[in-house]
Design an enzyme around this catalytic site. Structure first.
Site, mmCIF file in Angstrom:
data_model
loop_
_atom_site.group_PDB
_atom_site.id
_atom_site.type_symbol
_atom_site.label_atom_id
_atom_site.label_comp_id
_atom_site.label_asym_id
_atom_site.label_seq_id
_atom_site.Cartn_x
_atom_site.Cartn_y
_atom_site.Cartn_z
ATOM 1 N N TRP A 19 2.722 -5.551 12.606
ATOM 2 C CA TRP A 19 2.851 -4.244 11.889
ATOM 3 C C TRP A 19 1.599 -4.203 11.090
ATOM 4 O O TRP A 19 1.254 -4.982 10.385
ATOM 5 C CB TRP A 19 4.126 -4.329 11.242
ATOM 6 N N MET A 20 1.227 -2.858 11.013
ATOM 7 C CA MET A 20 0.195 -2.518 10.082
ATOM 8 C C MET A 20 0.729 -1.193 9.356
ATOM 9 O O MET A 20 0.900 -0.258 10.210
ATOM 10 C CB MET A 20 -1.199 -2.309 10.875
ATOM 11 N N ASN A 21 0.407 -0.844 8.428
ATOM 12 C CA ASN A 21 0.288 0.439 7.665
ATOM 13 C C ASN A 21 -1.042 0.567 6.635
ATOM 14 O O ASN A 21 -2.218 0.197 7.310
ATOM 15 C CB ASN A 21 1.640 0.876 6.990
ATOM 16 N N ASP A 22 -0.860 1.066 5.541
ATOM 17 C CA ASP A 22 -1.930 1.427 4.683
ATOM 18 C C ASP A 22 -3.373 0.657 4.870
ATOM 19 O O ASP A 22 -3.083 -0.494 4.550
ATOM 20 C CB ASP A 22 -1.607 1.516 3.247
ATOM 21 N N GLN A 38 -1.817 -3.212 4.886
ATOM 22 C CA GLN A 38 -0.503 -3.672 4.703
ATOM 23 C C GLN A 38 0.042 -4.133 6.213
ATOM 24 O O GLN A 38 -0.143 -3.675 7.032
ATOM 25 C CB GLN A 38 0.283 -2.271 4.472
ATOM 26 N N SER A 79 0.183 -1.673 -1.287
ATOM 27 C CA SER A 79 -0.960 -1.305 -1.205
ATOM 28 C C SER A 79 -1.589 -1.335 -2.606
ATOM 29 O O SER A 79 -0.993 -1.234 -3.754
ATOM 30 C CB SER A 79 -1.014 0.173 -0.971
ATOM 31 N N ARG A 152 3.126 2.627 -7.986
ATOM 32 C CA ARG A 152 2.383 1.731 -7.403
ATOM 33 C C ARG A 152 1.025 2.072 -6.779
ATOM 34 O O ARG A 152 0.678 3.118 -6.883
ATOM 35 C CB ARG A 152 3.221 1.512 -6.010
ATOM 36 N N ASP A 153 0.256 1.514 -5.919
ATOM 37 C CA ASP A 153 -0.906 1.613 -5.377
ATOM 38 C C ASP A 153 -1.966 1.798 -6.037
ATOM 39 O O ASP A 153 -2.914 3.026 -6.145
ATOM 40 C CB ASP A 153 -0.684 2.874 -4.429
ATOM 41 N N GLU A 204 1.804 9.002 -3.412
ATOM 42 C CA GLU A 204 1.630 7.608 -3.173
ATOM 43 C C GLU A 204 0.030 7.336 -3.070
ATOM 44 O O GLU A 204 -0.608 8.629 -2.882
ATOM 45 C CB GLU A 204 2.016 6.919 -1.800
ATOM 46 N N TRP A 289 5.089 7.902 8.548
ATOM 47 C CA TRP A 289 6.552 7.244 8.295
ATOM 48 C C TRP A 289 7.608 7.785 9.312
ATOM 49 O O TRP A 289 8.758 7.132 9.151
ATOM 50 C CB TRP A 289 6.803 7.267 6.663
#
Ligand code: FRU
Length: 487
Positions: A19-22, A38, A79, A152-153, A204, A289
């Site tokens: 898995w990968m996100n941001d 991520q 993130s 966050r972030d 975000e 998402w």
């Protein structure tokens, strides 16, 4: 073969597996562009989030590196950003070895289970070996939760006029700014945006950047990602043009502006410490998402967009971000073909001009501003992706309703819905650039004033390409194949 599986992007970064996100920690140092991200290193779905790592010497070819930062007792590694602390303001560097400093969100699942509000806190890690290994700061977290469940972030940048570091942080429905002299102790400066812009979801991944207008004049721009509530559903990126005075950001232009109207460009942020003279450069996570965790790819999930340079275009008071693929991508182009005075009455087969059948190409053309047209990307299985302009609606669109596997996620997640983007440019001609990879199309219309990015999952490559319009002569069509970055 790794990186050549079905649907594997051939000129976009994707992780080898899982898995990968941001995108996270985007920083340039010593000839290397870092792309942290991520990552769930153990499964192709979100969860167990670490910072994965990839490096590049040209922002085009990428090499995945060992996972950089792993969860600890403070939580998962959500993130954040990275900077080069060249002046050793943090005291974490050593003589001749400046620290790369990462600020990220520690997200505690333990506290989450207890129903606590202070789930998210900001932590620091640093590297003295050009980003290969990371040491967590012993006194983490460096910025404690101020009472918001979504906190966050952190995106950190150097604010030269005040000789201090700035952190933009998302706090549910607004952005908070903090400052620091040493990257370790942070002081609150201001809040932005509770009543401005789009609020259909959680704010975000912010980024406060400077972007030049056509006269070379820099302006402050605040990027704010938001999920859900995007213009075509789910995740999307809005931005505000304005002015930062050292303490707070003020939007100087009204209305909500979107960096990309497509369903698949999220969490985009920019590189820190780029070589002098480089344009502001952003990369986004090419998913949404709404359905990302069901995307029909294996053994990996998700890719990044191509890196994009940002500029401001338009009249004073009406400046808009214009995104363009980075110029460096040009080195992948081969077999260029230029067609002149292409007469289209009904459908014109452009696919026959592509010298290979990879289904990967860049296409450029211009048509009059009121012209309706459609590009049909297709295969022998009669699957198709349609990208076009509807003059009656004054909108570009992306129709992937017949693009192959469109049912991997429930219908209400909207994957099969047509995405639309208003044409905001006022020039007499539509200027179209389209980048097509195995599983994505990125439309940069009118010099990138209107962008539409979308993924798709056909059963075989979409090698067919037809331009449809009635009674149109296109002065120039440029086509080039795009080489794989994995060969
Ligand atoms: C955005 C986001 C961030 C968070 C991360 C978790 O896509 O939700 O706000 O830090 O993903 O993986």
């Amino acid at each position: 073969r790794p990186y050549h599986e079905q649907h594997r992007p051939q000129f976009h970064f994707s992780p080898k597996e899982n898995w990968m996100n941001d995108p996270n920690g985007l920083v340039y140092e010593n000839g290397t562009y870092h792309l942290f991200f991520q990552q769930n290193p153990t499964a192709p779905v979100a969860g167990n989030i670490h910072w994965g790592h990839a490096t590049s010497r040209d922002l085009v070819h990428w090499q995945q590196q060992p996972t950089a930062i792993a969860p600890d007792s403070l939580g998962l590694i959500f993130s954040g950003s990275a900077v080069l602390d060249a002046q050793n303001t943090s005291g974490l560097g050593q003589p001749g070895r400046p620290a790369l400093v990462a600020l990220y969100t520690s997200h505690s699942e333990k506290k989450e289970k207890l129903g606590r509000q202070d789930v998210e806190n900001q932590s620091l890690a640093y590297s003295l070996d050009y980003g290969q290994t990371w040491t967590k700061y012993a006194q983490n977290p460096v910025l404690k939760n101020q009472g918001s469940r979504d906190f966050r972030d952190p995106k950190v940048s150097w604010y030269a006029p005040g000789k201090k570091w700035l952190m933009a942080l998302s706090a549910h429905d607004h952005i908070e700014f903090y400052s620091s002299k040493n990257l370790r102790a942070w002081t609150k400066e201001s809040d932005f945006g509770r009543t401005l812009g789009a609020h259909g979801g959680v704010w975000e991944c912010p980024d406060l950047i400077q972007v030049k207008d056509a006269q070379g004049q820099p302006h402050d721009v605040l990027i704010v990602n938001m999920n859900p509530g995007g213009p075509n559903g789910g995740s999307a990126t809005q931005y505000f043009v304005g002015a930062f005075d050292g303490k707070s950001f003020r939007a100087t232009q009204p209305g909500t502006r979107w960096l990309d109207y497509g369903p698949d460009n999220y969490a985009g942020v920019t590189w820190a410490n780029l070589p002098a003279g480089s344009p502001t450069t952003l990369i986004g996570w090419m998913s949404n998402w709404e359905y990302c965790q069901q995307a029909p790819t294996s053994p990996w999930r998700s890719a990044m967009t191509v890196p994009r340079t940002l500029a401001l275009r338009g009249a004073p008071g009406q400046l808009q971000l214009a995104s363009q693929p980075i110029a460096g991508l040009g080195k992948l182009f081969e077999n260029p073909v230029t067609l002149t005075n292409v007469a289209v009455s009904g459908s014109y087969d452009l696919g026959k001009s592509l010298k290979d059948t990879t289904g990967r190409y860049q296409l450029k053309f211009t048509v009059p501003q009121a012209q309706t047209w459609a590009l049909v990307l297709s295969n022998a299985a009669k699957e198709q992706v349609i990208i076009g302009y509807d003059a009656a609606k004054k909108a570009y669109y992306l129709d992937r309703s017949k693009s192959g596997n469109v049912t991997f996620a429930p219908a209400e997640k909207g994957f099969a819905k047509v995405a639309r983007a208003p044409r905001t440019a006022t020039g007499p001609t539509q200027e179209i650039t389209l980048l097509v990879d195995a599983a994505s199309a990125e439309l940069f219309a009118d010099g990138g004033l209107t962008c539409l990015t979308g993924t798709f999952f056909p059963s075989r490559p979409l090698t067919g390409l037809a331009l449809q319009a009635s009674g149109l002569t296109v002065p120039k069509v440029e086509l080039a194949s795009v080489r794989s970055i994995w060969d």
